[in-house]
Design an enzyme around this catalytic site. Structure first.
Site, PDB file in Angstrom:
ATOM      1  N   ASP A 109      -1.512 -51.939  -4.218  1.00  0.00           N
ATOM      2  CA  ASP A 109      -1.176 -50.523  -4.109  1.00  0.00           C
ATOM      3  C   ASP A 109       0.257 -50.388  -4.634  1.00  0.00           C
ATOM      4  O   ASP A 109       1.211 -50.785  -3.974  1.00  0.00           O
ATOM      5  CB  ASP A 109      -1.284 -50.077  -2.641  1.00  0.00           C
ATOM      6  CG  ASP A 109      -0.946 -48.591  -2.453  1.00  0.00           C
ATOM      7  OD1 ASP A 109      -0.252 -48.024  -3.312  1.00  0.00           O
ATOM      8  OD2 ASP A 109      -1.359 -48.018  -1.419  1.00  0.00           O
ATOM      9  N   LYS A 114       2.343 -39.223  -5.698  1.00  0.00           N
ATOM     10  CA  LYS A 114       3.747 -39.509  -5.407  1.00  0.00           C
ATOM     11  C   LYS A 114       4.566 -39.575  -6.701  1.00  0.00           C
ATOM     12  O   LYS A 114       4.708 -38.578  -7.362  1.00  0.00           O
ATOM     13  CB  LYS A 114       3.841 -40.790  -4.577  1.00  0.00           C
ATOM     14  CG  LYS A 114       2.782 -40.906  -3.460  1.00  0.00           C
ATOM     15  CD  LYS A 114       2.947 -39.868  -2.355  1.00  0.00           C
ATOM     16  CE  LYS A 114       1.762 -39.789  -1.401  1.00  0.00           C
ATOM     17  NZ  LYS A 114       1.317 -41.049  -0.803  1.00  0.00           N
ATOM     18  N   ARG A 173     -18.529 -34.957 -14.109  1.00  0.00           N
ATOM     19  CA  ARG A 173     -18.321 -35.975 -13.064  1.00  0.00           C
ATOM     20  C   ARG A 173     -18.164 -37.339 -13.722  1.00  0.00           C
ATOM     21  O   ARG A 173     -17.364 -38.162 -13.308  1.00  0.00           O
ATOM     22  CB  ARG A 173     -19.475 -35.988 -12.044  1.00  0.00           C
ATOM     23  CG  ARG A 173     -19.387 -37.191 -11.112  1.00  0.00           C
ATOM     24  CD  ARG A 173     -20.193 -37.091  -9.815  1.00  0.00           C
ATOM     25  NE  ARG A 173     -21.426 -36.348  -9.893  1.00  0.00           N
ATOM     26  CZ  ARG A 173     -22.555 -36.792 -10.489  1.00  0.00           C
ATOM     27  NH1 ARG A 173     -22.592 -37.990 -11.039  1.00  0.00           N
ATOM     28  NH2 ARG A 173     -23.626 -36.029 -10.523  1.00  0.00           N
ATOM     29  N   TYR A 212       0.123 -48.390   4.477  1.00  0.00           N
ATOM     30  CA  TYR A 212       0.034 -46.933   4.513  1.00  0.00           C
ATOM     31  C   TYR A 212      -1.036 -46.537   5.549  1.00  0.00           C
ATOM     32  O   TYR A 212      -2.136 -47.095   5.546  1.00  0.00           O
ATOM     33  CB  TYR A 212      -0.328 -46.402   3.120  1.00  0.00           C
ATOM     34  CG  TYR A 212      -0.625 -44.929   3.099  1.00  0.00           C
ATOM     35  CD1 TYR A 212       0.406 -44.000   3.236  1.00  0.00           C
ATOM     36  CD2 TYR A 212      -1.921 -44.454   2.977  1.00  0.00           C
ATOM     37  CE1 TYR A 212       0.140 -42.635   3.241  1.00  0.00           C
ATOM     38  CE2 TYR A 212      -2.195 -43.093   2.977  1.00  0.00           C
ATOM     39  CZ  TYR A 212      -1.160 -42.190   3.115  1.00  0.00           C
ATOM     40  OH  TYR A 212      -1.440 -40.852   3.120  1.00  0.00           O
TER      41      TYR A 212
HETATM   42  C1  LIG Z   1       0.150 -41.502  -0.152  1.00  0.00           C
HETATM   43  C2  LIG Z   1      -0.240 -42.921  -0.230  1.00  0.00           C
HETATM   44  C3  LIG Z   1      -1.581 -43.292  -0.326  1.00  0.00           C
HETATM   45  C4  LIG Z   1      -2.694 -42.276  -0.255  1.00  0.00           C
HETATM   46  O1  LIG Z   1      -2.791 -41.493  -1.397  1.00  0.00           O
HETATM   47  P1  LIG Z   1      -3.365 -39.988  -1.391  1.00  0.00           P
HETATM   48  O2  LIG Z   1      -3.125 -39.543  -2.800  1.00  0.00           O
HETATM   49  O3  LIG Z   1      -2.593 -39.218  -0.372  1.00  0.00           O
HETATM   50  O4  LIG Z   1      -4.807 -40.090  -1.059  1.00  0.00           O
HETATM   51  C5  LIG Z   1      -1.875 -44.637  -0.441  1.00  0.00           C
HETATM   52  N1  LIG Z   1      -0.906 -45.574  -0.454  1.00  0.00           N
HETATM   53  C6  LIG Z   1       0.389 -45.244  -0.360  1.00  0.00           C
HETATM   54  C7  LIG Z   1       1.411 -46.325  -0.386  1.00  0.00           C
HETATM   55  C8  LIG Z   1       0.782 -43.918  -0.248  1.00  0.00           C
HETATM   56  O5  LIG Z   1       2.074 -43.613  -0.136  1.00  0.00           O
END
Ligand SMILES: *Cc1c(COP(=O)(O)O)cnc(C)c1O
Length: 383
Positions: A174, A199, A50, A102
């Protein structure tokens, strides 16, 4: 490797070295929870998975390198990474966040953290000065998402960061939509970069993963403490897959950008399409800002069919054959989404439509296939 590598080399070699045991070129998947100690407390840097795991360390070093950061931290998902950042705050602290956010980030802020006494202001950040009325002594965090989803607005990271710094707020970006190939927020002055590596970074629609990158040693320590205390960490197999994805990030992004541009231009000239949202167009309202902070304009875009009502949008996305109708983005395969009934369905219609997410809007994550196949697919679907 001591030499500072250029981006395309850093994706492959950044923070990596052949494994010490047998020289394995890829870091082994250390599928272990614990590590033998020679004497009590006498270990080789790893005690319990962890806290640390060698495969995770390899990934954390990689994200640090490609974001020009000193430190990287890996999490079980993008949301677990954001959750960790938010736990830096105390009841009474205030957050200023991008409004076109998001959906999962919006949910985490409003449905989880508000009840712990954080106050959140959602602001359209297309004009940096829009945040000024909300800046005060309690402002602890500014949360930027750019480009935004699905309206593809671009936020001036430098300008917002400069304003945030006048009040000593932490600034986090982000960076999921752009990826470090297109923009590196720490170089623009921000404190924290967050990724849903699910992504573009992992890039093959096969792993859920979150990452953070920071420069400040004390901030890294606080985040690592929360990471270990809360335990939202990824397993070694997922770290390996993400690391493998990152090695081709620059190749994939180059093609995502080329294909995205070709599809955007095709749609813009189509007589049955009313509007295309893509920051690469010179008449996009934030195009100039995009040019100053992004290397290219990415493979994400949204469009509105002429007279775009719900039934038309549904008809188009259902006729697509190469584009798969699915949530998520950033994988090698092209995806189409209908925000009003999929990713943004939980947002009330009036609020959604105010930011442009009308029933007819279609979002595309343009993949790395032959672009002519993608255009022909759209052509037959739009009719
Ligand atoms: C998908 C996404 C998230 C969330 O991420 P997860 O890996 O699904 O928890 C946060 N911000 C953006 C812009 C995203 O496209």
């Amino acid at each position: 490797m001591d030499k500072k590598l250029r981006f395309n080399s850093a994706t492959i070699h950044g923070g990596q070295q052949p494994d010490k045991a047998y020289g394995a070129v890829m870091p082994p998947i250390y599928q272990t929870t614990t590590y033998a100690q020679i004497t009590p407390g006498g270990h080789q840097g790893y005690e319990y998975s962890r806290t640390h795991n060698p495969t995770r360390t390899a990934l954390e070093r990689s994200i640090a390198c490609i974001e020009n950061a000193k430190h990287g931290l890996a999490f079980a998902s993008g949301m677990a990474a954001m959750d960790t950042v938010l736990k830096l705050l105390q009841p009474g602290d205030e957050i200023i966040s991008t409004d076109d956010l998001y959906g999962g980030s919006y949910r985490l802020l409003t449905q989880i953290f508000e009840k712990y006494g954080l106050k959140i202001h959602f602001v359209n950040m297309e004009k940096a000065e829009n945040i000024t009325p909300f800046l005060n002594d309690k402002t602890r965090l500014i949360w930027i998402e750019t480009p935004t989803n699905p309206m593809m607005k671009v936020v001036d990271i430098r300008a917002i960061t400069a304003l945030g710094k006048t009040h000593n707020a932490l600034v986090a970006v982000d960076n999921t939509f752009a990826s470090p190939y297109l923009q590196q927020p720490l170089d623009l002055g921000t404190d924290i970069v967050m990724h849903s590596a699910t992504k573009y970074l992992a890039g093959h629609s096969d792993t859920v993963m979150g990452l953070l990158a920071v420069n400040d040693d004390a901030l890294n320590e606080q985040l690592a403490f929360i990471q270990n205390s809360g335990g939202g960490v990824p397993g070694p197999m997922d770290c390996f897959l993400t690391l493998r994805g990152i090695k081709t990030l620059h190749l994939r992004m180059q093609r995502h950008c080329e294909n995205g541009a070709a599809v955007a231009i095709y749609l813009q000239h189509h007589p049955k399409i009313e509007k295309v949202y893509w920051p690469g167009f010179v008449d996009h309202p934030n195009h100039e800002v995009a040019k100053t902070q992004m290397k290219a304009f990415g493979g994400m875009l949204s469009f509105l069919p002429l007279g775009g009502d719900l039934s038309k949008a549904k008809e188009i996305v259902q006729k697509l054959q190469i584009f798969t109708l699915a949530e998520s983005l950033g994988g090698v395969e092209s995806l189409a989404g209908h925000p009003a009934s999929m990713t943004h369905a939980s947002i009330p219609k009036e609020i959604r439509e105010k930011s442009g997410v009308v029933d007819g809007l279609i979002r595309l994550s343009v993949g790395v296939e032959d672009v002519q196949d993608l255009i022909e697919d759209l052509d037959q679907a739009i009719g």
